[in-house]
Design a protein around this motif. Structure first.
Motif, short mmCIF file in Angstrom:
data_model
loop_
_atom_site.label_atom_id
_atom_site.label_comp_id
_atom_site.label_asym_id
_atom_site.label_seq_id
_atom_site.Cartn_x
_atom_site.Cartn_y
_atom_site.Cartn_z
N GLY A 1 19.89 55.87 36.81
CA GLY A 1 19.65 55.97 35.38
C GLY A 1 20.87 55.68 34.54
O GLY A 1 21.04 56.24 33.46
N ARG A 2 21.73 54.78 35.02
CA ARG A 2 22.95 54.40 34.32
C ARG A 2 23.05 52.88 34.31
O ARG A 2 22.53 52.21 35.20
N ARG A 3 23.77 52.37 33.32
CA ARG A 3 23.94 50.92 33.23
C ARG A 3 25.29 50.53 33.82
O ARG A 3 26.26 50.27 33.11
N TYR A 4 25.35 50.51 35.14
CA TYR A 4 26.56 50.07 35.82
C TYR A 4 26.76 48.57 35.61
O TYR A 4 25.81 47.83 35.36
N ARG A 5 27.98 48.13 35.78
CA ARG A 5 28.30 46.71 35.73
C ARG A 5 29.60 46.48 36.47
O ARG A 5 30.29 47.45 36.88
N LEU A 6 29.96 45.22 36.65
CA LEU A 6 31.28 44.88 37.17
C LEU A 6 32.31 45.01 36.04
O LEU A 6 31.98 44.80 34.87
N PRO A 7 33.56 45.31 36.36
CA PRO A 7 34.59 45.30 35.32
C PRO A 7 34.87 43.87 34.87
O PRO A 7 34.68 42.91 35.63
N THR A 8 35.32 43.74 33.64
CA THR A 8 35.83 42.45 33.20
C THR A 8 37.22 42.24 33.80
O THR A 8 37.86 43.19 34.28
N GLU A 9 37.68 41.01 33.73
CA GLU A 9 39.04 40.73 34.21
C GLU A 9 40.07 41.55 33.46
O GLU A 9 41.01 42.09 34.05
N ALA A 10 39.91 41.63 32.14
CA ALA A 10 40.87 42.38 31.32
C ALA A 10 40.85 43.87 31.68
O ALA A 10 41.91 44.51 31.75
N GLU A 11 39.67 44.42 31.91
CA GLU A 11 39.58 45.83 32.28
C GLU A 11 40.25 46.07 33.63
O GLU A 11 40.92 47.09 33.82
N HIS A 12 40.08 45.13 34.55
CA HIS A 12 40.71 45.29 35.87
C HIS A 12 42.23 45.25 35.74
O HIS A 12 42.94 46.06 36.35
N GLU A 13 42.75 44.31 34.95
CA GLU A 13 44.20 44.23 34.79
C GLU A 13 44.75 45.49 34.13
O GLU A 13 45.79 46.01 34.52
N TYR A 14 44.05 45.97 33.12
CA TYR A 14 44.48 47.19 32.43
C TYR A 14 44.53 48.37 33.40
O TYR A 14 45.51 49.12 33.42
N ALA A 15 43.51 48.52 34.22
CA ALA A 15 43.47 49.62 35.18
C ALA A 15 44.57 49.48 36.23
O ALA A 15 45.18 50.47 36.64
N THR A 16 44.83 48.25 36.67
CA THR A 16 45.86 48.02 37.67
C THR A 16 47.25 48.29 37.12
O THR A 16 48.13 48.79 37.83
N ARG A 17 47.46 47.98 35.85
CA ARG A 17 48.77 48.18 35.23
C ARG A 17 49.16 49.66 35.11
O ARG A 17 50.32 49.96 34.83
N ALA A 18 48.24 50.55 35.35
CA ALA A 18 48.58 51.97 35.34
C ALA A 18 49.64 52.31 36.38
O ALA A 18 50.39 53.27 36.23
N ALA A 19 49.69 51.50 37.43
CA ALA A 19 50.66 51.73 38.51
C ALA A 19 51.86 50.80 38.41
O ALA A 19 52.66 50.72 39.32
N CYS A 20 51.98 50.08 37.29
CA CYS A 20 53.04 49.08 37.13
C CYS A 20 53.85 49.41 35.89
O CYS A 20 53.29 49.71 34.84
N SER A 21 55.16 49.34 35.99
CA SER A 21 56.03 49.68 34.87
C SER A 21 56.32 48.50 33.96
O SER A 21 57.03 48.63 32.97
N CYS A 22 55.75 47.32 34.28
CA CYS A 22 56.04 46.14 33.47
C CYS A 22 55.41 46.28 32.08
O CYS A 22 54.29 46.77 31.94
N ALA A 23 56.12 45.82 31.08
CA ALA A 23 55.61 45.86 29.71
C ALA A 23 54.84 44.59 29.37
O ALA A 23 53.93 44.60 28.56
N ARG A 24 55.23 43.47 29.98
CA ARG A 24 54.57 42.20 29.71
C ARG A 24 54.21 41.53 31.03
O ARG A 24 53.30 41.96 31.73
N GLU A 25 54.93 40.46 31.40
CA GLU A 25 54.64 39.80 32.68
C GLU A 25 54.94 40.76 33.83
O GLU A 25 55.95 41.45 33.82
N CYS A 26 54.05 40.77 34.80
CA CYS A 26 54.22 41.68 35.92
C CYS A 26 55.47 41.32 36.72
O CYS A 26 55.67 40.18 37.12
N THR A 27 56.32 42.30 36.94
CA THR A 27 57.53 42.09 37.73
C THR A 27 57.40 42.66 39.13
O THR A 27 58.29 42.50 39.96
N ALA A 28 56.31 43.35 39.38
CA ALA A 28 56.09 43.91 40.71
C ALA A 28 55.66 42.81 41.66
O ALA A 28 54.84 41.96 41.32
N LEU A 29 56.18 42.84 42.87
CA LEU A 29 55.75 41.92 43.93
C LEU A 29 55.90 40.46 43.54
O LEU A 29 55.11 39.61 43.92
#
Length: 251
Positions: A103-131
């Motif tokens: 009874g919920r409207r699940y969906r896939l994340p957008t690309e932007a939502e995925h990047e935002y969620a991933t950046r929670a573990a990254c200290s970069c302010a702009r371009e990713c400097t990790a890895l």
């Protein structure tokens, strides 16, 4: 019901193809699936719809995609492991089924939502400097041992939002068509092209249109898992390094 984690709205800067940056606002509170869809969850869906399909999955070997294990043989590492070998079209069918069930409207994340969620573990302010520099290669990262090792590590280490395995384990489907970012200074909740592009451009090649995948995987060099890396796959692809997870809009 799925185990969900609430991710609040926020903003980040993403790198455009011309090396400029764009401010992206995520304005919605999302409930994210804590972990990728598991084999047990997906098997429940297959049983519910009475599917006996056991497709051949593709595996990267010798510099090319080749026929690999059957779906059933690839998903034998434990009920709590992420399901692999699910195409974009398969994922949409699963979403339709589980949305009706819960009874919920699940969906896939957008690309932007995925990047935002991933950046929670990254200290970069702009371009990713990790890895940024590859720290490992395909050598020693063969199926299935590398997959299980990567997942065991990820399963013990949530990111600051409480999400597990967002990068470095397996590629995960996003909802967007793969295309260049819009050339604008600010975007709010971008969703990619509204219609299927005529084609996709990838490393100098012209290919049929594909869907965004994010997160890198056990079978790729580590730097593919950085928060700003883009990749894509065709909607019918069933690869041993490809899975998915769901989100649900709380607002």
């Amino acid at each position: 019901m799925l185990t969900l984690v609430t991710v609040p709205p926020g903003s980040f800067h993403r790198r455009l193809e011309n090396d400029r940056f764009q401010t992206v606002h995520i304005t919605k509170t999302l409930a994210w699936q804590e972990r990728p869809v598991t084999h047990a969850q997906y098997r429940t869906y297959l049983d519910a719809i009475g599917s006996l399909a056991d497709p051949v999955l593709e595996i990267w070997e010798g510099g090319d995609w080749k026929d690999g294990p059957l779906f059933s043989a690839a998903n034998i590492h434990g009920d709590d492991h992420p399901v692999v070998g699910v195409s974009y079209n398969d994922a949409l069918s699963f979403i339709s089924w589980i949305s009706e069930r819960d009874g919920r409207r699940y969906r896939l994340p957008t690309e932007a939502e995925h990047e935002y969620a991933t950046r929670a573990a990254c200290s970069c302010a702009r371009e990713c400097t990790a890895l940024r520099v590859p720290q490992r290669t395909h050598e020693g990262r063969a199926w299935p041992d590398a997959f299980t090792a990567c997942w065991q590590t990820a399963d013990a280490n949530p990111n600051p939002f409480g999400l597990y395995g967002l990068n470095g384990v397996l590629w995960q489907w996003c909802s967007d068509w793969y295309a260049p970012y819009p050339d604008s200074g600010v975007e709010s909740d971008p969703q990619g092209p509204a219609a299927k592009p005529a084609q996709s451009f990838w490393k100098g090649r012209i290919l049929p249109a594909g869907r965004i995948i994010r997160g890198g995987s056990f079978s790729y060099p580590e730097w593919y898992g950085r928060c700003d890396n883009r990749h894509f796959s065709f909607a019918t692809d069933r690869n041993v390094n490809l899975g998915f997870r769901l989100v649900f809009e709380c607002d």
